[in-house]
Design a protein around this motif. Structure first.
Motif, PDB file in Angstrom:
ATOM      1  N   MET A  77       0.828  -1.204   0.000  1.00 29.01           N
ATOM      2  CA  MET A  77       0.000   0.000   0.000  1.00 29.01           C
ATOM      3  C   MET A  77       0.867   1.260   0.000  1.00 29.01           C
ATOM      4  O   MET A  77       0.622   2.208  -0.762  1.00 29.01           O
ATOM      5  N   ILE A  78       1.890   1.279   0.842  1.00 23.36           N
ATOM      6  CA  ILE A  78       2.780   2.438   0.908  1.00 23.36           C
ATOM      7  C   ILE A  78       3.515   2.614  -0.407  1.00 23.36           C
ATOM      8  O   ILE A  78       3.674   3.732  -0.910  1.00 23.36           O
ATOM      9  N   LYS A  79       3.933   1.500  -0.996  1.00 28.91           N
ATOM     10  CA  LYS A  79       4.617   1.555  -2.292  1.00 28.91           C
ATOM     11  C   LYS A  79       3.709   2.139  -3.360  1.00 28.91           C
ATOM     12  O   LYS A  79       4.131   2.942  -4.200  1.00 28.91           O
ATOM     13  N   GLY A  80       2.439   1.753  -3.329  1.00 29.90           N
ATOM     14  CA  GLY A  80       1.485   2.264  -4.314  1.00 29.90           C
ATOM     15  C   GLY A  80       1.191   3.739  -4.121  1.00 29.90           C
ATOM     16  O   GLY A  80       1.136   4.515  -5.075  1.00 29.90           O
ATOM     17  N   VAL A  81       1.010   4.156  -2.872  1.00 28.32           N
ATOM     18  CA  VAL A  81       0.678   5.547  -2.576  1.00 28.32           C
ATOM     19  C   VAL A  81       1.829   6.486  -2.918  1.00 28.32           C
ATOM     20  O   VAL A  81       1.612   7.620  -3.361  1.00 28.32           O
ATOM     21  N   LEU A  82       3.061   6.010  -2.718  1.00 24.10           N
ATOM     22  CA  LEU A  82       4.222   6.853  -2.959  1.00 24.10           C
ATOM     23  C   LEU A  82       4.774   6.736  -4.376  1.00 24.10           C
ATOM     24  O   LEU A  82       5.776   7.368  -4.706  1.00 24.10           O
ATOM     25  N   ASP A  83       4.117   5.944  -5.215  1.00 27.21           N
ATOM     26  CA  ASP A  83       4.554   5.827  -6.603  1.00 27.21           C
ATOM     27  C   ASP A  83       4.441   7.188  -7.293  1.00 27.21           C
ATOM     28  O   ASP A  83       3.478   7.933  -7.075  1.00 27.21           O
ATOM     29  N   PRO A  84       5.435   7.554  -8.108  1.00 23.08           N
ATOM     30  CA  PRO A  84       5.399   8.852  -8.797  1.00 23.08           C
ATOM     31  C   PRO A  84       4.123   9.093  -9.601  1.00 23.08           C
ATOM     32  O   PRO A  84       3.710  10.237  -9.784  1.00 23.08           O
ATOM     33  N   THR A  85       3.510   8.014 -10.069  1.00 25.39           N
ATOM     34  CA  THR A  85       2.248   8.162 -10.809  1.00 25.39           C
ATOM     35  C   THR A  85       1.188   8.837  -9.954  1.00 25.39           C
ATOM     36  O   THR A  85       0.429   9.687 -10.427  1.00 25.39           O
ATOM     37  N   VAL A  86       1.149   8.462  -8.678  1.00 20.09           N
ATOM     38  CA  VAL A  86       0.160   9.033  -7.764  1.00 20.09           C
ATOM     39  C   VAL A  86       0.613  10.381  -7.223  1.00 20.09           C
ATOM     40  O   VAL A  86      -0.133  11.362  -7.244  1.00 20.09           O
ATOM     41  N   GLY A  88       2.628  12.509  -8.376  1.00 19.65           N
ATOM     42  CA  GLY A  88       2.706  13.564  -9.386  1.00 19.65           C
ATOM     43  C   GLY A  88       1.386  14.281  -9.593  1.00 19.65           C
ATOM     44  O   GLY A  88       1.344  15.465  -9.960  1.00 19.65           O
ATOM     45  N   SER A  89       0.274  13.572  -9.328  1.00 22.84           N
ATOM     46  CA  SER A  89      -1.038  14.181  -9.535  1.00 22.84           C
ATOM     47  C   SER A  89      -1.310  15.310  -8.553  1.00 22.84           C
ATOM     48  O   SER A  89      -2.131  16.190  -8.826  1.00 22.84           O
ATOM     49  N   TRP A  90      -0.618  15.315  -7.427  1.00 22.66           N
ATOM     50  CA  TRP A  90      -0.851  16.373  -6.443  1.00 22.66           C
ATOM     51  C   TRP A  90      -0.400  17.742  -6.937  1.00 22.66           C
ATOM     52  O   TRP A  90      -0.798  18.772  -6.380  1.00 22.66           O
ATOM     53  N   HIS A  91       0.409  17.767  -7.969  1.00 22.68           N
ATOM     54  CA  HIS A  91       0.831  19.051  -8.542  1.00 22.68           C
ATOM     55  C   HIS A  91      -0.339  19.751  -9.239  1.00 22.68           C
ATOM     56  O   HIS A  91      -0.235  20.945  -9.578  1.00 22.68           O
ATOM     57  N   GLN A  92      -1.408  19.011  -9.476  1.00 25.12           N
ATOM     58  CA  GLN A  92      -2.582  19.588 -10.129  1.00 25.12           C
ATOM     59  C   GLN A  92      -3.664  19.974  -9.115  1.00 25.12           C
ATOM     60  O   GLN A  92      -4.808  20.232  -9.502  1.00 25.12           O
ATOM     61  N   LEU A  93      -3.302  20.042  -7.850  1.00 26.94           N
ATOM     62  CA  LEU A  93      -4.293  20.288  -6.806  1.00 26.94           C
ATOM     63  C   LEU A  93      -4.988  21.644  -6.984  1.00 26.94           C
ATOM     64  O   LEU A  93      -6.203  21.758  -6.776  1.00 26.94           O
ATOM     65  N   LYS A  94      -4.249  22.675  -7.378  1.00 27.40           N
ATOM     66  CA  LYS A  94      -4.849  23.997  -7.567  1.00 27.40           C
ATOM     67  C   LYS A  94      -5.902  23.961  -8.672  1.00 27.40           C
ATOM     68  O   LYS A  94      -7.008  24.502  -8.513  1.00 27.40           O
ATOM     69  N   LYS A  95      -5.571  23.316  -9.793  1.00 36.07           N
ATOM     70  CA  LYS A  95      -6.513  23.234 -10.903  1.00 36.07           C
ATOM     71  C   LYS A  95      -7.743  22.444 -10.503  1.00 36.07           C
ATOM     72  O   LYS A  95      -8.878  22.807 -10.843  1.00 36.07           O
ATOM     73  N   TRP A  96      -7.545  21.354  -9.763  1.00 35.18           N
ATOM     74  CA  TRP A  96      -8.663  20.532  -9.310  1.00 35.18           C
ATOM     75  C   TRP A  96      -9.613  21.339  -8.421  1.00 35.18           C
ATOM     76  O   TRP A  96     -10.839  21.191  -8.481  1.00 35.18           O
ATOM     77  N   PRO A 121      -0.842  -1.893 -17.455  1.00 35.37           N
ATOM     78  CA  PRO A 121      -0.710  -3.143 -16.692  1.00 35.37           C
ATOM     79  C   PRO A 121       0.248  -3.062 -15.513  1.00 35.37           C
ATOM     80  O   PRO A 121      -0.014  -3.658 -14.463  1.00 35.37           O
ATOM     81  N   THR A 122       1.344  -2.325 -15.673  1.00 33.58           N
ATOM     82  CA  THR A 122       2.335  -2.260 -14.590  1.00 33.58           C
ATOM     83  C   THR A 122       1.756  -1.603 -13.348  1.00 33.58           C
ATOM     84  O   THR A 122       1.857  -2.128 -12.232  1.00 33.58           O
ATOM     85  N   TYR A 123       1.142  -0.444 -13.536  1.00 33.46           N
ATOM     86  CA  TYR A 123       0.558   0.234 -12.382  1.00 33.46           C
ATOM     87  C   TYR A 123      -0.693  -0.494 -11.899  1.00 33.46           C
ATOM     88  O   TYR A 123      -1.004  -0.466 -10.708  1.00 33.46           O
ATOM     89  N   ASN A 124      -1.388  -1.155 -12.790  1.00 31.09           N
ATOM     90  CA  ASN A 124      -2.555  -1.939 -12.407  1.00 31.09           C
ATOM     91  C   ASN A 124      -2.160  -3.028 -11.411  1.00 31.09           C
ATOM     92  O   ASN A 124      -2.852  -3.270 -10.417  1.00 31.09           O
ATOM     93  N   LYS A 125      -1.035  -3.683 -11.659  1.00 31.56           N
ATOM     94  CA  LYS A 125      -0.535  -4.720 -10.748  1.00 31.56           C
ATOM     95  C   LYS A 125      -0.169  -4.108  -9.398  1.00 31.56           C
ATOM     96  O   LYS A 125      -0.497  -4.659  -8.344  1.00 31.56           O
TER      97      LYS A 125
END
Length: 232
Positions: A77-86, A88-96, A121-125
């Motif tokens: 879970m920690i590995k998934g939450v800290l993945d750059p894919t996730v 990186g999305s926080w940089h769009q918080l202002k727009k959201w 598939p990689t991030y899906n796993k």
């Protein structure tokens, strides 16, 4: 700071001892561990080596959750939450903040999370492993919160993955029936049991009928769709 207090040797570690940390990094790692200990992630202990007293670190309840091989391990879970894919999305918080009816993930990647998972598939796993590890925590939740399921005859675990959480709940409540609703690719080869069945589908299109719905990590868009489903 505490003494050894009878802990097993495997539960205590010293920086730079029997490790591959380069000598030039020991001081920095020591500072990091002290910071984590200050925040309760490790405990600083004293061990006695002949006549010399040395500083070492022991696991706490929080850090034990990241030890692989434990029944309750949240490392995926920690590995998934800290993945750059996730992250990186926080940089769009202002727009959201100023956009209506758009999720943070949708703004960052131009698609819904579930579409993104189907196409990556990689991030899906990684995501599925994270959800599976989190589901194991239901064992802990049921110890004090089993009243949540009392009186129910059935429920739908929406996005229930391979059914880990559903099985844990149904073991505690044998008369309870559960339908695990998940993407077809996840459940197509899974076999159900007397009280757990699998349905491949899309929660945004239809949800099987039951007394209750179990859903983790819903955003405002998901809640809106589910509300519409429940009123049909």
């Amino acid at each position: 700071m505490a003494s050894n207090n009878g802990r097993k040797a495997s539960e205590i570690f010293q920086v730079g001892v029997n490790s591959t940390i380069p000598p030039t990094k020991v001081s920095s790692v020591q500072s990091l561990l002290r910071f984590l200990a200050h925040n309760g992630f490790f405990e600083i202990v004293r061990i006695h080596d002949n006549i010399e007293e040395k500083e070492a670190y022991a696991l706490t309840a929080a850090s034990e959750l990241l030890v692989k091989g434990n029944d309750l391990c949240l490392a995926p879970m920690i590995k998934g939450v800290l993945d750059p894919t996730v992250t990186g999305s926080w940089h769009q918080l202002k727009k959201w903040t100023y956009e209506d009816d758009l999720t943070l993930f949708g703004i960052s990647f131009g698609s819904h999370l579930w579409d993104f998972l189907n196409n990556n598939p990689t991030y899906n796993k990684l995501f599925n492993e994270a959800m599976a590890s989190d589901s194991q925590m239901m064992n802990v939740a049921l110890r004090d919160c089993n009243w949540v399921f009392e009186g129910l005859e059935s429920f739908v675990d929406v996005g229930g993955g391979t059914g880990i959480m559903a099985k844990i709940i149904c073991e505690a409540f044998p008369k309870l029936k559960c339908i695990v609703l998940e993407r077809p690719a996840i459940v197509e080869n899974l076999s159900g049991s007397n009280n757990v069945t699998y349905v491949g589908g899309d929660m945004f299109e239809s949800i099987p009928k039951a007394n209750a719905i179990l859903l983790k990590g819903a955003d405002s868009g998901t809640n809106k769709v589910l509300s519409q489903q429940l009123t049909i």
